[in-house]
Design an enzyme around this catalytic site. Sequence first.
Site, PDB file in Angstrom:
ATOM      1  N   ASP A 316      24.171  -6.698 -47.254  1.00 48.22           N
ATOM      2  CA  ASP A 316      24.938  -6.099 -48.335  1.00 48.22           C
ATOM      3  C   ASP A 316      25.753  -4.943 -47.742  1.00 48.22           C
ATOM      4  OD1 ASP A 316      25.996  -5.540 -50.801  1.00 48.22           O
ATOM      5  OD2 ASP A 316      24.085  -5.499 -51.860  1.00 48.22           O
ATOM      6  N   GLU A 516      26.035  -1.311 -60.627  1.00 52.40           N
ATOM      7  CA  GLU A 516      25.100  -0.811 -59.615  1.00 52.40           C
ATOM      8  C   GLU A 516      24.453   0.520 -60.038  1.00 52.40           C
ATOM      9  OE1 GLU A 516      26.128  -1.606 -55.504  1.00 52.40           O
ATOM     10  OE2 GLU A 516      27.827  -2.791 -56.156  1.00 52.40           O
TER      11      GLU A 516
HETATM   12  C1  BGC Z   1      26.615  -5.229 -54.003  1.00 60.78           C
HETATM   13  C2  BGC Z   1      26.659  -6.718 -53.839  1.00 60.78           C
HETATM   14  C3  BGC Z   1      28.072  -7.161 -53.632  1.00 60.78           C
HETATM   15  C4  BGC Z   1      28.675  -6.424 -52.470  1.00 60.78           C
HETATM   16  C5  BGC Z   1      30.114  -6.795 -52.183  1.00 60.78           C
HETATM   17  C6  BGC Z   1      27.377  -4.504 -52.944  1.00 60.78           C
HETATM   18  O1  BGC Z   1      27.480  -3.158 -53.241  1.00 60.78           O
HETATM   19  O2  BGC Z   1      25.269  -4.803 -53.989  1.00 60.78           O
HETATM   20  O3  BGC Z   1      26.085  -7.336 -54.959  1.00 60.78           O
HETATM   21  O4  BGC Z   1      28.112  -8.545 -53.425  1.00 60.78           O
HETATM   22  O5  BGC Z   1      28.637  -5.039 -52.724  1.00 60.78           O
HETATM   23  O6  BGC Z   1      30.979  -6.279 -53.107  1.00 60.78           O
HETATM   24  C1  BGC Z   2      33.044  -1.793 -53.575  1.00 61.28           C
HETATM   25  C2  BGC Z   2      31.999  -2.714 -54.119  1.00 61.28           C
HETATM   26  C3  BGC Z   2      30.721  -2.378 -53.482  1.00 61.28           C
HETATM   27  C4  BGC Z   2      30.391  -0.912 -53.625  1.00 61.28           C
HETATM   28  C5  BGC Z   2      29.144  -0.559 -52.897  1.00 61.28           C
HETATM   29  C6  BGC Z   2      32.645  -0.359 -53.794  1.00 61.28           C
HETATM   30  O1  BGC Z   2      33.609   0.506 -53.303  1.00 61.28           O
HETATM   31  O2  BGC Z   2      34.258  -2.048 -54.179  1.00 61.28           O
HETATM   32  O3  BGC Z   2      32.324  -4.038 -53.887  1.00 61.28           O
HETATM   33  O4  BGC Z   2      29.740  -3.159 -54.047  1.00 61.28           O
HETATM   34  O5  BGC Z   2      31.433  -0.100 -53.173  1.00 61.28           O
HETATM   35  O6  BGC Z   2      28.825   0.802 -52.954  1.00 61.28           O
END
Ligand code: BGC
Ligand code: BGC
Length: 816
Positions: A316, A516
């Site tokens: 991730d 998130e």
């Molecule tokens: C998330 C994932 C996601 C990835 C890419 C991460 O922060 O936990 O679920 O697929 O970002 O965007």
């Molecule tokens: C991204 C997401 C990712 C996240 C993780 C964002 O800036 O756009 O895809 O999951 O950061 O912290």
Amino acid sequence: MMHPSLAAGSALGLALALSACAVPVATAEAPQTSAPVPAALTGEAQIEDLLARMTLERKIAQLIMPDIASITPEDVRTYRFGTILNGGNSGPGGDDAAPAPEWLALADAYWDASTAPLPGGEPAIPALWATDAVHGHSNIPGATIFPHNIGLGATRDPQLMRDIGRVTAAEIAVTGIDWTFAPTLAVATDDRWGRTYESFSEDPALVAQLGEATIRGFQGEPGTQGFLDQTRVIATAKHFYGDGGTAGKDRGDTRGDPATLKAVHGAPYPPAIDAGVQTVMASFSSVNGEKVHGSTAILTDYLRGELGFEGLVVGDWNGHGELAACSNVDCPESLMAGLDIFMVPEDWKGLYENLLAQARDGTVPMARVDEAVRRILRVKQAYGVFDRPKPSARQLAGNFAMLGSQDHREVARRAVRQSLVLLENDGVLPLESSANVLVAGKAADDIAQQSGGWSITWQGGGELANKDFPGATSIFAGIDRALTAGGGSAVLSPDGSYSARPDAAVVVFGEEPYSEFVGDRDDLAFRDEEGLELLRKFDAADIPTVAVFLSGRPLWMNRELALADAFVAAWLPGSEGSGIADVLVSDADGAIAHDFTGKLAFGWPGGCAPDAAVMFPFGAGWSYANPPARRDYDTDCALLEPGFGAGLRIFERGMGPGLQALARDAKGQTSLSNLSGKSPSGILQVSAFDSRAQEDARRAQWGGPAQLLFGWQQRAFPQDAALRIRYRLYNVPDGGISLRGLCDDCDIAVDLASTFTLGAGKGWRNATIPLTCLTSNDAAIAPNGIALQSDAAFVIELESVGIIPEANFEGCDGPF
Ligand code: BGC
Ligand code: BGC
């Protein structure tokens, strides 16, 4: 040139089986205009042939996944990275709302770069592009947006999941993208978690059933011609494993005995693997204190050994960098634990160089590098990418009419209908289509809010307006259409005002979008009183009400449940708001076309305390055929009383018992009586305003560097006490923002930039900063004051400041 092996072994999903069915297919010598890898070999022979001809540099590049925001096609041509992603906030040309044709054009540009011939017989391996199509191809304006998984869980309908997977795959294929980071197979067991809505259910069996069906929809049926054909995409089972068990903390720790944890959080994976899922994403979180990104026991022994997974494991977002021994650019530990691809959005160059050096000096054995590359190549082979033309020349590519097509939207509308769960109805529903209905609440005509997080942007909501969702229908628009067709009328009134008395009012309200950790909460009390006020107002006027509640989880809502005549949990329905009117409004002839069928996939709490008993259990949900009996609701919630329990009130309801407050700048300091006034040069001003009551809140306005200080007398606090600030921000801070404790051992500045960047524009929020983060010593020494410092112009509103007795300690880096 069309390759003969398009439908051959490699496309049949057999590639993951280690059987080497190497039947060489003779191909004519022809220029490589489309497929870059000669298809003379198939199966394992092709993989071994490619591997044998790759340099170490190119092998390492296969293990690295940068984000399109930080990597140009030119970089891809130079380094030949194996995969790329677009994060939730990334889009072509730096525009995350770029129109679909630009995504396809960019896919071609990366393809051309990755497949440009290399010298010396080295194979040019096409790069794959991955995206978070987690509820439809939801980064793309105009795509069909499905309900988030929590709503889909309520449908209990695996066939619908297959349809949603198929439709989403087709829309992804239109834009030339290869791979989706979905479905989430989290079994969310604590609804305070900000990702609860990405979970189908708290029930492992239901997650397993719906997750598997979704995977079959994305990829097609393994063992058939259609598996990973050009209408399908690669799926990801995520986040392995235990992501939903972290006691409500994103990126937290799931604790328990391994057998039990596997039975709950591991349960969805065997069916996903049987369905042929090609990739698994490692979880950010830990299991019994060990980060999954560094766990051989989890990524290798369990996933591969016990569960028999043969595809690739992707990390991730900088998840490897969270290991104690690692940084974003340096983490052989993750590779050794079993990660095959590092998701390293920005720091790809440093990681590439370090991994290369580590492979050269033996820190990472060549066998492990080869193993990871083999797995990646096998997925590419199964997807048929060696035989595919460039993205824009593929079967569905460029068929932009298919994005959000009528057929696709019908599937989403059906999903919305089936996801609605009826919790109360004294007979106000269904609304007769000849009725005159007031549709109230800010969310009623707000497609961004009904879509939730992961919609155009990572967090969703915020600045997004209905025009950012072309072709979508708001909940109001759907009701309006249904009533107009039946001779009735709908009036949109966000604030609930009306001139002509309506027959009924539909009140649409709920949680603002988040994703998130931004969505983590300390408890399940729903505090926003907009909907409650509207329900009260209509109740006083004797107007029957229907509450339509938008949320990413069950929340304590007894005040609203007690007041509303009907209550519908609508979750985060997405782009097809008309699915709600389909169930709420009867036909012109009074017949009900669609009854409620949704059943709760999560128990719904009856009290607001974290340990409250479930009131509506898993499986609850009523209908017109089986109406609910009216309940009594306990509307008391101690958490709603402002106050800090056994902690300390510093500032609250406009008062500060024993509070000393100062405004300090380069010229000196002023004492702020009643927490109002200016610093000596006037650069910091604090003034009172009304939030819930007269002058109960303060607005602090910085024009440049200054500090706002609060002091208190009490010194003894529980070990795990935390400072709790209830604040509201309209704008992301321009400069540095930090917080310091005031005491002899308080020489640590806690950086609040990330906290406030996430909190800006999201209404009133709590920031909870453990007191131990403010002292360089142990918790025995507590500060007797704090200083909030900004280096630049900054405005913050404060409703309360206090110390609460306990906080879940999540470290001192923030966001808090
Ligand atoms: C998330 C994932 C996601 C990835 C890419 C991460 O922060 O936990 O679920 O697929 O970002 O965007
Ligand atoms: C991204 C997401 C990712 C996240 C993780 C964002 O800036 O756009 O895809 O999951 O950061 O912290």
